[in-house]
Write a protein that holds these residues in place. Sequence first.
Motif, PDB file in Angstrom:
ATOM      1  N   UNK A  46       4.555  49.617 -39.798  1.00  0.00           N
ATOM      2  CA  UNK A  46       5.632  49.661 -38.984  1.00  0.00           C
ATOM      3  C   UNK A  46       6.892  50.364 -39.677  1.00  0.00           C
ATOM      4  N   UNK A  47       7.877  50.978 -38.829  1.00  0.00           N
ATOM      5  CA  UNK A  47       8.773  51.894 -39.564  1.00  0.00           C
ATOM      6  C   UNK A  47       9.874  51.941 -38.524  1.00  0.00           C
ATOM      7  N   UNK A  48      11.000  52.667 -39.013  1.00  0.00           N
ATOM      8  CA  UNK A  48      12.277  52.910 -38.429  1.00  0.00           C
ATOM      9  C   UNK A  48      12.013  54.226 -37.558  1.00  0.00           C
ATOM     10  N   UNK A  49      11.037  55.020 -37.644  1.00  0.00           N
ATOM     11  CA  UNK A  49      11.112  56.274 -36.937  1.00  0.00           C
ATOM     12  C   UNK A  49       9.373  56.388 -37.201  1.00  0.00           C
ATOM     13  N   UNK A  73      -1.932  56.869 -30.817  1.00  0.00           N
ATOM     14  CA  UNK A  73      -1.327  55.709 -31.170  1.00  0.00           C
ATOM     15  C   UNK A  73      -0.743  54.947 -29.779  1.00  0.00           C
ATOM     16  N   UNK A  74      -0.120  55.676 -28.848  1.00  0.00           N
ATOM     17  CA  UNK A  74       0.539  55.410 -27.473  1.00  0.00           C
ATOM     18  C   UNK A  74      -0.789  54.724 -26.758  1.00  0.00           C
ATOM     19  N   UNK A  75      -1.851  55.734 -26.711  1.00  0.00           N
ATOM     20  CA  UNK A  75      -2.845  55.258 -26.080  1.00  0.00           C
ATOM     21  C   UNK A  75      -3.573  53.707 -26.622  1.00  0.00           C
ATOM     22  N   UNK A  76      -3.847  54.021 -27.840  1.00  0.00           N
ATOM     23  CA  UNK A  76      -4.239  52.527 -28.428  1.00  0.00           C
ATOM     24  C   UNK A  76      -3.294  51.407 -28.085  1.00  0.00           C
ATOM     25  N   UNK A  77      -2.075  51.746 -28.162  1.00  0.00           N
ATOM     26  CA  UNK A  77      -1.064  50.484 -27.940  1.00  0.00           C
ATOM     27  C   UNK A  77      -1.034  49.941 -26.480  1.00  0.00           C
ATOM     28  N   UNK A  78      -1.348  51.000 -25.419  1.00  0.00           N
ATOM     29  CA  UNK A  78      -1.077  50.630 -24.140  1.00  0.00           C
ATOM     30  C   UNK A  78      -2.585  50.039 -23.582  1.00  0.00           C
ATOM     31  N   UNK A  79      -3.545  50.484 -24.197  1.00  0.00           N
ATOM     32  CA  UNK A  79      -5.000  49.942 -23.843  1.00  0.00           C
ATOM     33  C   UNK A  79      -5.215  48.551 -24.498  1.00  0.00           C
ATOM     34  N   UNK A  80      -4.452  48.147 -25.458  1.00  0.00           N
ATOM     35  CA  UNK A  80      -4.849  46.987 -26.268  1.00  0.00           C
ATOM     36  C   UNK A  80      -3.642  45.932 -25.869  1.00  0.00           C
ATOM     37  N   UNK A  81      -2.410  46.541 -25.755  1.00  0.00           N
ATOM     38  CA  UNK A  81      -1.419  45.192 -25.739  1.00  0.00           C
ATOM     39  C   UNK A  81      -0.611  45.740 -24.214  1.00  0.00           C
ATOM     40  N   UNK A  82      -0.986  46.646 -23.648  1.00  0.00           N
ATOM     41  CA  UNK A  82      -0.572  46.508 -22.116  1.00  0.00           C
ATOM     42  C   UNK A  82       0.955  46.686 -22.155  1.00  0.00           C
ATOM     43  N   UNK A  83       1.488  47.262 -23.048  1.00  0.00           N
ATOM     44  CA  UNK A  83       3.175  47.430 -23.155  1.00  0.00           C
ATOM     45  C   UNK A  83       3.429  48.937 -23.273  1.00  0.00           C
ATOM     46  N   UNK A  84       4.588  49.344 -23.085  1.00  0.00           N
ATOM     47  CA  UNK A  84       5.007  50.778 -23.032  1.00  0.00           C
ATOM     48  C   UNK A  84       5.491  51.086 -24.108  1.00  0.00           C
ATOM     49  N   UNK A  85       6.315  50.056 -24.830  1.00  0.00           N
ATOM     50  CA  UNK A  85       7.199  50.484 -25.954  1.00  0.00           C
ATOM     51  C   UNK A  85       6.415  50.323 -27.133  1.00  0.00           C
ATOM     52  N   UNK A  86       5.710  51.332 -27.557  1.00  0.00           N
ATOM     53  CA  UNK A  86       5.093  51.389 -28.960  1.00  0.00           C
ATOM     54  C   UNK A  86       6.095  51.130 -29.962  1.00  0.00           C
ATOM     55  N   UNK A 115      -9.024  52.103 -36.927  1.00  0.00           N
ATOM     56  CA  UNK A 115      -9.049  51.045 -37.903  1.00  0.00           C
ATOM     57  C   UNK A 115      -7.580  50.612 -38.412  1.00  0.00           C
ATOM     58  N   UNK A 116      -6.950  51.745 -38.607  1.00  0.00           N
ATOM     59  CA  UNK A 116      -5.778  51.380 -39.309  1.00  0.00           C
ATOM     60  C   UNK A 116      -4.699  50.763 -38.372  1.00  0.00           C
ATOM     61  N   UNK A 117      -4.659  51.529 -36.831  1.00  0.00           N
ATOM     62  CA  UNK A 117      -4.047  50.870 -35.994  1.00  0.00           C
ATOM     63  C   UNK A 117      -4.343  49.460 -35.483  1.00  0.00           C
ATOM     64  N   UNK A 118      -5.702  49.138 -35.537  1.00  0.00           N
ATOM     65  CA  UNK A 118      -6.038  47.921 -35.200  1.00  0.00           C
ATOM     66  C   UNK A 118      -5.576  46.821 -36.223  1.00  0.00           C
ATOM     67  N   UNK A 119      -5.414  47.409 -37.591  1.00  0.00           N
ATOM     68  CA  UNK A 119      -4.748  46.315 -38.442  1.00  0.00           C
ATOM     69  C   UNK A 119      -3.196  46.236 -38.331  1.00  0.00           C
ATOM     70  N   UNK A 120      -2.586  47.174 -38.103  1.00  0.00           N
ATOM     71  CA  UNK A 120      -1.204  47.230 -37.936  1.00  0.00           C
ATOM     72  C   UNK A 120      -0.627  46.558 -36.840  1.00  0.00           C
ATOM     73  N   UNK A 121      -1.494  46.859 -35.669  1.00  0.00           N
ATOM     74  CA  UNK A 121      -0.888  46.010 -34.376  1.00  0.00           C
ATOM     75  C   UNK A 121      -1.744  44.501 -34.479  1.00  0.00           C
ATOM     76  N   UNK A 122      -2.599  44.249 -35.412  1.00  0.00           N
ATOM     77  CA  UNK A 122      -3.260  42.915 -35.424  1.00  0.00           C
ATOM     78  C   UNK A 122      -3.967  42.726 -34.045  1.00  0.00           C
TER      79      UNK A 122
END
Length: 322
Positions: A46-49, A73-86, A115-122
């Motif tokens: 996670x980071x500021x930008x 990363x957007x696709x991963x986030x939306x598919x797994x956490x169902x939110x738009x604001x990654x 693998x890295x996104x799965x770890x970062x987003x838990x």
Amino acid sequence: MTVFYSPSNIALVKYWGKRDPQLNLPTNSSLSLSLGQLGTYTEALFSDEDELIFNGERLNSESAFYQKVFQFADLFYQHTLFKNNRPKLTIKTKNTIPTASGLASSASGFSALTLALNDCFQTHLSHQQLSILARQGSGSACRSLWTGFVKWEKGQQSDGSDCHGVPLESHWTDLRIGILKVSLAEKSVSSRNGMNHTVSTSPLYEVWAKTAENDLKIIENAIKNQDFQTLGQTAEGNALAMHATMISARPALCYWQAQTLDYLHYLWRLRADGLNAYATIDAGANVKLLFLNQEVEAIKSAFPDILMVQPYELPSVHHGIL
Ligand code: PMV
């Protein structure tokens, strides 16, 4: 913070053609062997930008690679956490694939990123679910989540939920891959465009799908029986059949250069004289050889510039790597 590694892979039965270009759902199942030390390390934090550090350098947000990575990363986030604001991310990634090998790194790149996104987003997804996501970055990436032989099941479902990599149980540690560099230039037609053009214009394409499914059965059996001859013959025939569909597309698509064909003829001459090695070629001009450990010395003396790969030998992963 963890660094993840994925090896690249070489298909022995190729993926060529999509039944759904959006989701990267293939027309035929395929089967690959991992490329050991040739792959990608990736870490996501996670980071500021949003920022992307590639091989130690910060990439411009306008670059095509930057955009591909963050779209994924957007696709991963939306598919797994169902939110738009990654949340914003720093992604660090590094290829161990030498640029001078002419090998593409999208398979290992999207696999390690997954693998890295799965770890970062838990998100704690299974390898099968991760393979489904990696597939949407680059088709062949769904086979890079594992080491050794991996089959990519084409599946039946329209949402791609049954379309992912499946590792085979067989370990064949005597197998070797050699890379013969022909060209380092970026290909003028991407594999995505090359596939779509072939599917829509090649009169041979229908035959390809059947050939690939048949080759898959033969290769799976050859792996079970550790029958190198059958594995090599079938993998070489499969690669040439894939290129035949491209050459017969209208207009023709040919990734080969004169040296590609020179290598093939040279290999065939050596094989007639007893060398036990076979070739495979992806959507590019470079040639990859398949052989057993006992042929290593003969291969080195016939092809002094070859880059040797031990498919099962992974590099160690340590934190300072990126
Ligand atoms: O995964 P992509 O879109 O880079 O396509 C890979 C296509 C081939 O390398 C030619 C075949 C394969 O199965 O890897």
